[in-house]
Scaffold this motif. Structure first.
Motif, PDB file in Angstrom:
ATOM      1  N   HIS A   1      46.255  37.682  39.084  1.00 50.34           N
ATOM      2  CA  HIS A   1      45.726  37.476  40.246  1.00 50.34           C
ATOM      3  C   HIS A   1      47.044  37.698  41.406  1.00 50.34           C
ATOM      4  O   HIS A   1      48.095  36.795  40.995  1.00 50.34           O
ATOM      5  CB  HIS A   1      45.074  36.351  40.837  1.00 50.34           C
ATOM      6  CG  HIS A   1      43.478  36.406  40.109  1.00 50.34           C
ATOM      7  ND1 HIS A   1      42.830  37.440  40.125  1.00 50.34           N
ATOM      8  CD2 HIS A   1      42.877  35.348  39.174  1.00 50.34           C
ATOM      9  CE1 HIS A   1      41.365  37.262  39.868  1.00 50.34           C
ATOM     10  NE2 HIS A   1      41.850  36.017  39.008  1.00 50.34           N
ATOM     11  N   VAL A   2      46.903  38.495  42.216  1.00 51.97           N
ATOM     12  CA  VAL A   2      47.995  38.442  43.259  1.00 51.97           C
ATOM     13  C   VAL A   2      47.503  38.223  44.651  1.00 51.97           C
ATOM     14  O   VAL A   2      46.145  38.652  45.019  1.00 51.97           O
ATOM     15  CB  VAL A   2      48.778  39.927  43.095  1.00 51.97           C
ATOM     16  CG1 VAL A   2      49.412  39.971  42.023  1.00 51.97           C
ATOM     17  CG2 VAL A   2      47.964  41.094  43.611  1.00 51.97           C
TER      18      VAL A   2
ATOM     19  N   GLY B   1      51.284  47.937  36.984  1.00 51.07           N
ATOM     20  CA  GLY B   1      52.013  47.578  38.089  1.00 51.07           C
ATOM     21  C   GLY B   1      51.124  47.855  39.353  1.00 51.07           C
ATOM     22  O   GLY B   1      51.330  47.365  40.684  1.00 51.07           O
ATOM     23  N   ASP B   2      50.033  48.625  39.241  1.00 51.36           N
ATOM     24  CA  ASP B   2      49.099  49.016  40.400  1.00 51.36           C
ATOM     25  C   ASP B   2      48.461  47.650  40.672  1.00 51.36           C
ATOM     26  O   ASP B   2      47.965  46.924  39.803  1.00 51.36           O
ATOM     27  CB  ASP B   2      47.919  50.228  39.863  1.00 51.36           C
ATOM     28  CG  ASP B   2      48.640  51.513  39.831  1.00 51.36           C
ATOM     29  OD1 ASP B   2      49.967  51.609  40.312  1.00 51.36           O
ATOM     30  OD2 ASP B   2      47.989  52.285  39.329  1.00 51.36           O
ATOM     31  N   ILE B   3      48.013  47.911  42.042  1.00 50.53           N
ATOM     32  CA  ILE B   3      47.339  46.741  42.695  1.00 50.53           C
ATOM     33  C   ILE B   3      45.697  47.216  42.791  1.00 50.53           C
ATOM     34  O   ILE B   3      45.408  48.061  43.297  1.00 50.53           O
ATOM     35  CB  ILE B   3      47.584  46.265  43.963  1.00 50.53           C
ATOM     36  CG1 ILE B   3      49.076  45.918  43.894  1.00 50.53           C
ATOM     37  CG2 ILE B   3      47.019  45.068  44.536  1.00 50.53           C
ATOM     38  CD1 ILE B   3      49.463  44.813  43.200  1.00 50.53           C
ATOM     39  N   LEU B   4      44.909  46.383  42.226  1.00 52.08           N
ATOM     40  CA  LEU B   4      43.440  46.598  42.246  1.00 52.08           C
ATOM     41  C   LEU B   4      42.626  45.598  42.987  1.00 52.08           C
ATOM     42  O   LEU B   4      42.893  44.368  42.784  1.00 52.08           O
ATOM     43  CB  LEU B   4      42.924  46.729  40.752  1.00 52.08           C
ATOM     44  CG  LEU B   4      43.613  47.852  39.982  1.00 52.08           C
ATOM     45  CD1 LEU B   4      43.251  47.964  38.405  1.00 52.08           C
ATOM     46  CD2 LEU B   4      43.741  49.148  40.650  1.00 52.08           C
ATOM     47  N   LYS B   5      41.488  45.600  43.659  1.00 54.93           N
ATOM     48  CA  LYS B   5      40.657  44.795  44.024  1.00 54.93           C
ATOM     49  C   LYS B   5      39.547  44.593  43.047  1.00 54.93           C
ATOM     50  O   LYS B   5      38.967  45.735  42.465  1.00 54.93           O
ATOM     51  CB  LYS B   5      39.886  45.603  45.294  1.00 54.93           C
ATOM     52  CG  LYS B   5      39.067  44.504  45.990  1.00 54.93           C
ATOM     53  CD  LYS B   5      38.490  45.056  47.376  1.00 54.93           C
ATOM     54  CE  LYS B   5      37.738  43.866  48.184  1.00 54.93           C
ATOM     55  NZ  LYS B   5      37.230  44.560  49.393  1.00 54.93           N
TER      56      LYS B   5
ATOM     57  N   ARG C   1      51.785  49.300  45.076  1.00 55.01           N
ATOM     58  CA  ARG C   1      52.307  48.826  43.678  1.00 55.01           C
ATOM     59  C   ARG C   1      53.035  47.355  43.839  1.00 55.01           C
ATOM     60  O   ARG C   1      53.696  47.208  44.953  1.00 55.01           O
ATOM     61  CB  ARG C   1      53.061  49.860  42.746  1.00 55.01           C
ATOM     62  CG  ARG C   1      52.155  50.717  42.386  1.00 55.01           C
ATOM     63  CD  ARG C   1      53.084  51.879  41.721  1.00 55.01           C
ATOM     64  NE  ARG C   1      53.855  51.432  40.924  1.00 55.01           N
ATOM     65  CZ  ARG C   1      53.520  51.153  39.684  1.00 55.01           C
ATOM     66  NH1 ARG C   1      52.261  51.287  39.153  1.00 55.01           N
ATOM     67  NH2 ARG C   1      54.310  50.647  38.702  1.00 55.01           N
ATOM     68  N   LEU C   2      53.310  46.691  42.589  1.00 53.34           N
ATOM     69  CA  LEU C   2      54.114  45.524  42.864  1.00 53.34           C
ATOM     70  C   LEU C   2      55.232  46.022  41.624  1.00 53.34           C
ATOM     71  O   LEU C   2      54.778  45.773  40.118  1.00 53.34           O
ATOM     72  CB  LEU C   2      53.165  44.328  42.145  1.00 53.34           C
ATOM     73  CG  LEU C   2      53.947  43.097  42.149  1.00 53.34           C
ATOM     74  CD1 LEU C   2      54.720  42.589  43.208  1.00 53.34           C
ATOM     75  CD2 LEU C   2      53.032  41.646  41.649  1.00 53.34           C
TER      76      LEU C   2
ATOM     77  N   LYS D   1      54.453  51.723  48.438  1.00 54.48           N
ATOM     78  CA  LYS D   1      53.256  52.663  48.684  1.00 54.48           C
ATOM     79  C   LYS D   1      53.609  53.844  47.774  1.00 54.48           C
ATOM     80  O   LYS D   1      54.677  54.052  47.334  1.00 54.48           O
ATOM     81  CB  LYS D   1      52.965  53.130  50.081  1.00 54.48           C
ATOM     82  CG  LYS D   1      52.710  51.833  50.959  1.00 54.48           C
ATOM     83  CD  LYS D   1      51.158  51.448  50.787  1.00 54.48           C
ATOM     84  CE  LYS D   1      50.935  50.567  51.897  1.00 54.48           C
ATOM     85  NZ  LYS D   1      49.500  50.052  51.568  1.00 54.48           N
ATOM     86  N   LEU D   2      52.645  54.487  47.334  1.00 57.80           N
ATOM     87  CA  LEU D   2      52.661  55.450  46.387  1.00 57.80           C
ATOM     88  C   LEU D   2      52.866  56.728  47.014  1.00 57.80           C
ATOM     89  O   LEU D   2      52.239  56.773  48.052  1.00 57.80           O
ATOM     90  CB  LEU D   2      51.321  55.614  45.390  1.00 57.80           C
ATOM     91  CG  LEU D   2      51.402  54.671  44.425  1.00 57.80           C
ATOM     92  CD1 LEU D   2      50.068  54.692  43.659  1.00 57.80           C
ATOM     93  CD2 LEU D   2      52.549  54.568  43.215  1.00 57.80           C
TER      94      LEU D   2
END
Length: 255
Positions: A164-165, A193-197, A234-235, A254-255
């Motif tokens: 979780h982030v 590394g991608d951030i998802l909801k 991304r993180l 950002k990508l």
């Protein structure tokens, strides 16, 4: 996938007789579900391959629910082979080329990390079921990817696992060292590394992808919720509360 299980126990090595009795009892229990001891350490394998997904799931549940295993069972791990065939054996019937943007996304990750974002899934006839981009990149760069087998007729789900982030200004910060899994069914490509909801027991939250894998078998495929949204963020540098780098925060781009 689901080729066997490894059973880990909390035991006192000096209680040899009790340990033998416990292992005999485990052997008998698992054999009732069509799972037999392999003769190697703590590994158990299905007697028949055709319905292994159901048998492995049922055996895992039986071990966890057995009252006499309470305080004795440390962990049951499902075994997934990653070398079921060679690249040359894989059939590409009915496959269509991935979108250029999708292939570019995965290729960029490979060039930066030196590894593929995820493996390849084939069925027992070596027909490709998932991971076509990984197949293309493996062929292009001459690398050996992880190749899994999921039996035809059984569902396959891509899974993302991570922590979780939460957003903190312009960066994301890791909130916990624990890792959780979700099914990924979105069209957008996903890499570590991608951030998802994602949905959780406490409502919608965010997670950083650490690992991308697969799940197969009807019962196993009922166990996770689905990712809601790809945040297109991304993180890159990971920091957990109390770990080096956490105080300075984690970088995001950002990508």
């Amino acid at each position: 996938m689901n080729e066997g299980i490894a059973v880990y126990l909390h035991i006192n090595l000096r209680e040899e007789k009790k340990n033998e009795e416990l292992l005999d009892r485990i052997d008998r229990l698992l054999l009732d579900y069509g799972i037999r001891y392999s003769g190697i350490r703590n590994l158990y394998m299905p007697v028949e391959n055709s319905d292994r997904d159901h048998r492995i799931y049922a055996a895992c549940q039986a071990l966890k629910k057995a009252g006499w295993m309470k305080k004795k069972l440390a962990e049951v791990s499902v075994l997934n082979r990653t070398d079921v065939c060679t690249m040359d054996e894989i059939r590409l019937d009915y496959m269509t080329m991935p979108r250029p943007g999708k292939l570019e996304y995965y290729e960029k990750y490979y060039l930066l990390s030196g590894g593929l974002a995820h493996g390849i899934i084939v069925d027992e006839n070596r027909q490709l079921r998932d991971g076509y981009t990984s197949y293309i990149l493996a062929k292009k760069y001459g690398i050996r990817p992880d190749i899994y087998e999921a039996l035809s007729g059984q569902p396959v789900r891509k899974t993302v696992r991570g922590q979780h982030v939460e957003p903190d200004g312009d960066v994301w910060k890791i909130q916990t060292e624990k890792r959780y899994s979700w099914f990924y069914t979105l069209r957008a490509p996903v890499i570590p590394g991608d951030i998802l909801k994602v949905p959780t027991g406490k409502g919608w939250r965010y997670m950083r992808v650490d690992h991308i894998g697969y799940t197969t078998g009807e019962e196993f495929c009922r166990e996770h919720r689905r990712v809601r949204k790809h945040m297109k963020d991304r993180l890159e540098k990971v920091g957990c509360p109390g770990s080096p780098g956490a105080a300075a925060g984690a970088e995001s781009r950002k990508l």
